[in-house]
Design a protein around this motif. Structure first.
Motif, PDB file in Angstrom:
ATOM      1  N   SER A  36      -7.902   2.026   3.002  1.00  0.00           N
ATOM      2  CA  SER A  36      -7.988   2.207   3.944  1.00  0.00           C
ATOM      3  C   SER A  36      -6.756   2.737   3.896  1.00  0.00           C
ATOM      4  CB  SER A  36      -7.258   0.615   4.033  1.00  0.00           C
ATOM      5  OG  SER A  36      -5.879   0.887   5.221  1.00  0.00           O
ATOM      6  N   ALA A  37      -5.672   3.312   2.702  1.00  0.00           N
ATOM      7  CA  ALA A  37      -4.384   3.889   2.096  1.00  0.00           C
ATOM      8  C   ALA A  37      -5.253   5.344   2.418  1.00  0.00           C
ATOM      9  CB  ALA A  37      -4.202   3.684   0.972  1.00  0.00           C
ATOM     10  N   GLY A  39      -6.662   8.757   3.354  1.00  0.00           N
ATOM     11  CA  GLY A  39      -7.432   9.543   4.670  1.00  0.00           C
ATOM     12  C   GLY A  39      -6.809  10.250   5.271  1.00  0.00           C
ATOM     13  N   LEU A  40      -7.000  11.043   6.428  1.00  0.00           N
ATOM     14  CA  LEU A  40      -5.581  11.749   6.970  1.00  0.00           C
ATOM     15  C   LEU A  40      -4.333  11.771   7.013  1.00  0.00           C
ATOM     16  CD1 LEU A  40      -7.360  11.788  10.974  1.00  0.00           C
ATOM     17  CD2 LEU A  40      -8.139  13.236   8.528  1.00  0.00           C
ATOM     18  N   GLY A  41      -3.778  10.511   6.445  1.00  0.00           N
ATOM     19  CA  GLY A  41      -2.994  10.989   5.823  1.00  0.00           C
ATOM     20  C   GLY A  41      -2.459  11.504   4.995  1.00  0.00           C
ATOM     21  N   ASN A  42      -3.399  11.462   3.664  1.00  0.00           N
ATOM     22  CA  ASN A  42      -3.854  12.315   2.656  1.00  0.00           C
ATOM     23  C   ASN A  42      -3.336  13.901   3.049  1.00  0.00           C
ATOM     24  OD1 ASN A  42      -4.547  10.011   2.408  1.00  0.00           O
ATOM     25  ND2 ASN A  42      -3.247  10.318   0.295  1.00  0.00           N
ATOM     26  N   ILE A 116      -2.014   3.760  16.404  1.00  0.00           N
ATOM     27  CA  ILE A 116      -2.594   4.655  15.235  1.00  0.00           C
ATOM     28  C   ILE A 116      -4.164   5.292  15.153  1.00  0.00           C
ATOM     29  CG2 ILE A 116      -3.045   4.952  12.977  1.00  0.00           C
ATOM     30  CD1 ILE A 116      -1.043   3.095  12.092  1.00  0.00           C
ATOM     31  N   TYR A 120      -5.531   8.993  15.687  1.00  0.00           N
ATOM     32  CA  TYR A 120      -6.242   8.946  14.843  1.00  0.00           C
ATOM     33  C   TYR A 120      -7.563   9.265  15.172  1.00  0.00           C
ATOM     34  CZ  TYR A 120      -6.941   8.478   9.631  1.00  0.00           C
ATOM     35  OH  TYR A 120      -6.400   8.736   7.653  1.00  0.00           O
ATOM     36  N   PHE A 241       2.591   4.903   6.728  1.00  0.00           N
ATOM     37  CA  PHE A 241       1.481   4.600   7.489  1.00  0.00           C
ATOM     38  C   PHE A 241       0.320   5.103   6.610  1.00  0.00           C
ATOM     39  CE2 PHE A 241      -1.259   8.714   8.474  1.00  0.00           C
ATOM     40  CZ  PHE A 241      -1.763   7.658   9.930  1.00  0.00           C
ATOM     41  N   LYS A 242       0.795   6.047   5.269  1.00  0.00           N
ATOM     42  CA  LYS A 242       0.305   6.139   3.764  1.00  0.00           C
ATOM     43  C   LYS A 242      -0.422   4.939   3.376  1.00  0.00           C
ATOM     44  CE  LYS A 242      -1.588   8.018   2.431  1.00  0.00           C
ATOM     45  NZ  LYS A 242      -2.310   7.782   3.035  1.00  0.00           N
ATOM     46  N   SER A 244      -1.055   2.273   4.333  1.00  0.00           N
ATOM     47  CA  SER A 244      -1.643   1.159   5.381  1.00  0.00           C
ATOM     48  C   SER A 244      -0.111  -0.487   5.638  1.00  0.00           C
ATOM     49  CB  SER A 244      -2.553   0.820   5.434  1.00  0.00           C
ATOM     50  OG  SER A 244      -3.644   2.255   5.320  1.00  0.00           O
ATOM     51  N   MET A 247       1.974  -3.641   9.661  1.00  0.00           N
ATOM     52  CA  MET A 247       1.024  -3.467  10.668  1.00  0.00           C
ATOM     53  C   MET A 247      -0.078  -4.629  10.375  1.00  0.00           C
ATOM     54  SD  MET A 247      -1.425  -1.506  10.223  1.00  0.00           S
ATOM     55  CE  MET A 247      -1.553  -1.687  11.330  1.00  0.00           C
ATOM     56  N   THR A 249      -2.820  -4.563   8.679  1.00  0.00           N
ATOM     57  CA  THR A 249      -4.186  -4.384   7.814  1.00  0.00           C
ATOM     58  C   THR A 249      -4.051  -4.784   6.545  1.00  0.00           C
ATOM     59  OG1 THR A 249      -3.980  -1.986   8.743  1.00  0.00           O
ATOM     60  CG2 THR A 249      -5.247  -2.107   6.694  1.00  0.00           C
ATOM     61  N   SER A 338     -10.765   0.179   8.034  1.00  0.00           N
ATOM     62  CA  SER A 338      -9.655  -0.975   8.431  1.00  0.00           C
ATOM     63  C   SER A 338      -8.664  -0.894   9.376  1.00  0.00           C
ATOM     64  CB  SER A 338      -8.583  -0.163   6.570  1.00  0.00           C
ATOM     65  OG  SER A 338      -7.635   0.436   7.442  1.00  0.00           O
ATOM     66  N   LEU A 339      -8.159  -0.377  10.456  1.00  0.00           N
ATOM     67  CA  LEU A 339      -7.704   0.078  11.351  1.00  0.00           C
ATOM     68  C   LEU A 339      -8.117  -1.630  12.264  1.00  0.00           C
ATOM     69  CD1 LEU A 339      -6.362   3.256  11.302  1.00  0.00           C
ATOM     70  CD2 LEU A 339      -4.870   1.362  11.534  1.00  0.00           C
ATOM     71  N   MET A 403       5.851   0.149  11.982  1.00  0.00           N
ATOM     72  CA  MET A 403       5.848  -0.315  11.401  1.00  0.00           C
ATOM     73  C   MET A 403       6.871  -0.533  10.275  1.00  0.00           C
ATOM     74  SD  MET A 403       2.351   2.812  10.479  1.00  0.00           S
ATOM     75  CE  MET A 403       1.511   2.105   9.169  1.00  0.00           C
TER      76      MET A 403
HETATM   77  N1  PHE Z   1      -3.638   4.709   5.466  1.00  0.00           N
HETATM   78  C1  PHE Z   1      -4.509   6.072   6.175  1.00  0.00           C
HETATM   79  C2  PHE Z   1      -4.020   7.374   5.851  1.00  0.00           C
HETATM   80  O1  PHE Z   1      -3.215   8.086   4.993  1.00  0.00           O
HETATM   81  C3  PHE Z   1      -3.504   5.359   7.750  1.00  0.00           C
HETATM   82  C4  PHE Z   1      -3.914   3.649   8.316  1.00  0.00           C
HETATM   83  C5  PHE Z   1      -2.976   3.333   8.446  1.00  0.00           C
HETATM   84  C6  PHE Z   1      -5.298   3.043   7.976  1.00  0.00           C
HETATM   85  C7  PHE Z   1      -2.085   2.041   8.449  1.00  0.00           C
HETATM   86  C8  PHE Z   1      -4.389   1.674   8.095  1.00  0.00           C
HETATM   87  C9  PHE Z   1      -3.174   1.404   8.551  1.00  0.00           C
HETATM   88  O2  PHE Z   1      -5.187   7.651   6.518  1.00  0.00           O
END
Ligand code: PHE
Length: 465
Positions: A36-37, A39-42, A116, A120, A241-242, A244, A247, A249, A338-339, A403
């Protein structure tokens, strides 16, 4: 906690109505939470925000926010979810004193998850499209006009934008319908390490390019004049966001945790692994940005215009870039699963819809809410609210408002309503773990430090003070 919940496999709620699937192993918990953590955030957001906000100083603030705000909120969410064994809304309803509306955090979380997903899925759509493009023709080039041309042709085409978003929604929806442990665990467990290794390889290439040194300086030498209230808020929003968090999740995931899971240790590992992937992505991108003379503040297109240049200068680049985007797509899918889990669990457990129906309804709504984000670079690029396209607005409203506000109230709830005794019993697994010092440190931070920091950064960043 209800007596009729079970640790593994099928669980039943107090009413006996709802079957809850759970993670079957401790490694599965770690992998899915990481899924979940990471993802595209990184891979997409961290580099482009770092580039836009001045490099090292931004990273420093982001790391501090991760430690003092992100980690405590993540531990809180896992703890509450596991205690209540329910979706985000129900968890706060069960754990809060009667008639106090803390469940609103869960409800706001559903809204965040939706918003999101709405943008996303678009970025994930670009990633899916790049796999296809890499398979069917060469996208490799070290010329910035060339690589940004490929990206712009795609992002400004309304049909492509919509279709790729729908492809993403269909893929994620199909996986969700298979259920938590089967769908999520299997996909994430195996592929995270491969992504990690590939990123290291890309870093090595990027760092050994001629002129890479400027990029390394950009990442390591802080220039504090770049920091402003707005930048602090963006860095803190990125931490939410990173990880998760803020909110629901991680509450929802916590509800699938095993009784003997060591929550502070699990959350710290997730935080560290997530941070390393972000830093690696930064190291993969910025040396190349400077070496090839791209501009670090290109914004959301940064990943898509830089990575083809790195692979262009790598042996077998045409093959490796396919792997890169496939693994990025998988990481993005883990995050999207996870979202989805937040609204799906709520529709399933609050309204009694079957998982399949809940998933289909969520997908349908996302086609509607997601379209304005998908069209933000084309048909709707002039349509702005608060001076932002819908893509930017969804992103800004979730990371920088919803968030952090959710996280603030969660910290207040844990520190001031739930209280130390409950926290101690939850985090020590009812006395099974000898981790009182950790619990005390956590409690002090979550009660005082986190709420004060989040409030100040929010007020300053939104220009209220
Ligand atoms: N953490 C995820 C990412 O970095 C994005 C995300 C945000 C997922 C909130 C779940 C809830 O890509």
């Amino acid at each position: 906690m209800t007596s009729d919940t079970q640790e593994m496999g099928v669980k039943r709620s107090a009413k006996g109505l709802v079957a809850r699937d759970g993670f079957s192993t401790s490694l599965g918990v770690l992998a899915a939470t990481l899924g979940s953590a990471v993802g595209l955030g990184n891979i997409w957001k961290f580099p482009y925000l770092t580039g836009e906000n001045g490099g090292a100083a931004f990273i420093l603030v982001y790391v501090i926010a991760t430690l003092l705000v992100g980690l405590p909120v993540m531990i809180s969410e896992h703890m509450l979810g596991r205690r209540a064994r329910a979706d985000a809304i129900q968890t706060l309803r069960v754990l809060a004193p009667k008639r106090q509306p803390w469940w609103l955090i869960g409800a706001a979380g559903c809204l965040s998850a939706f918003l999101i997903l709405a943008f996303y899925t678009e970025v994930a759509g670009w990633v899916f499209a790049y796999i296809f493009k890499a398979l069917t023709g060469s996208i490799l080039s070290t010329d910035p006009t060339q690589t940004s041309g490929v990206f712009n042709d795609m992002a400004t085409d309304p049909a492509q934008s919509l279709i790729w978003q729908w492809v993403v929604l269909a893929v994620v929806g199909a996986i969700i319908m298979l259920g938590v442990s089967k769908g999520i665990e299997r996909a994430t467990k195996r592929l995270m390490p491969v992504l990690f290794v590939l990123l290291i390889a890309v870093c090595v290439r990027s760092l050994t390019l001629d002129g890479a040194g400027e990029g390394v300086k950009f990442l390591l030498r802080p220039d504090f004049s770049k920091l402003s209230g707005e930048v602090l808020l963006v860095a803190m929003g990125l931490a939410f966001f990173k990880l998760s968090i803020g909110m629901g999740t991680m509450i929802t995931y916590g509800s699938y945790f095993r009784r003997n899971q060591n929550i502070p240790v699990t959350a710290s590992r997730v935080m560290l692994a997530d941070l390393s992937v972000s830093l690696l992505a930064g190291m993969a991108i910025f040396p190349a940005v400077f070496a090839f003379g791209f501009s670090p503040d290109a914004g959301p297109s940064l990943l898509f215009i830089t990575i083809p240049a790195v692979f262009a200068s790598m042996p077998l680049g045409e093959v490796f870039i396919i792997f890169f985007f496939v693994l990025t797509a998988i990481a993005a899918t883990g995050a999207m699963l996870s979202l989805f889990e937040v609204p799906v669990a709520v529709l399933n457990e609050q309204l009694g819809l079957s998982r399949v129906k809940a998933t289909l309804l969520t997908m349908g709504l996302l086609v509607l809410v997601g379209a304005p984000a998908a069209l933000s670079n084309s048909t709707l690029d002039d349509f702005k609210l608060f001076d932002k396209t819908m893509f930017d607005l969804y992103d800004y409203a979730t990371s920088n408002i919803l968030m952090p506000v959710g996280g603030l109230f969660l910290a207040l709830f844990v520190g001031w309503v739930w209280g130390y005794d409950q926290v101690k019993s939850a985090l020590s697994n009812d006395g099974a773990l000898r981790n009182e010092r950790v619990i005390r440190a956590f409690f002090g931070v979550v009660k005082f430090v986190t709420p004060v920091l989040v409030t100040l950064v929010l007020l300053d960043g939104l220009n209220i003070i």
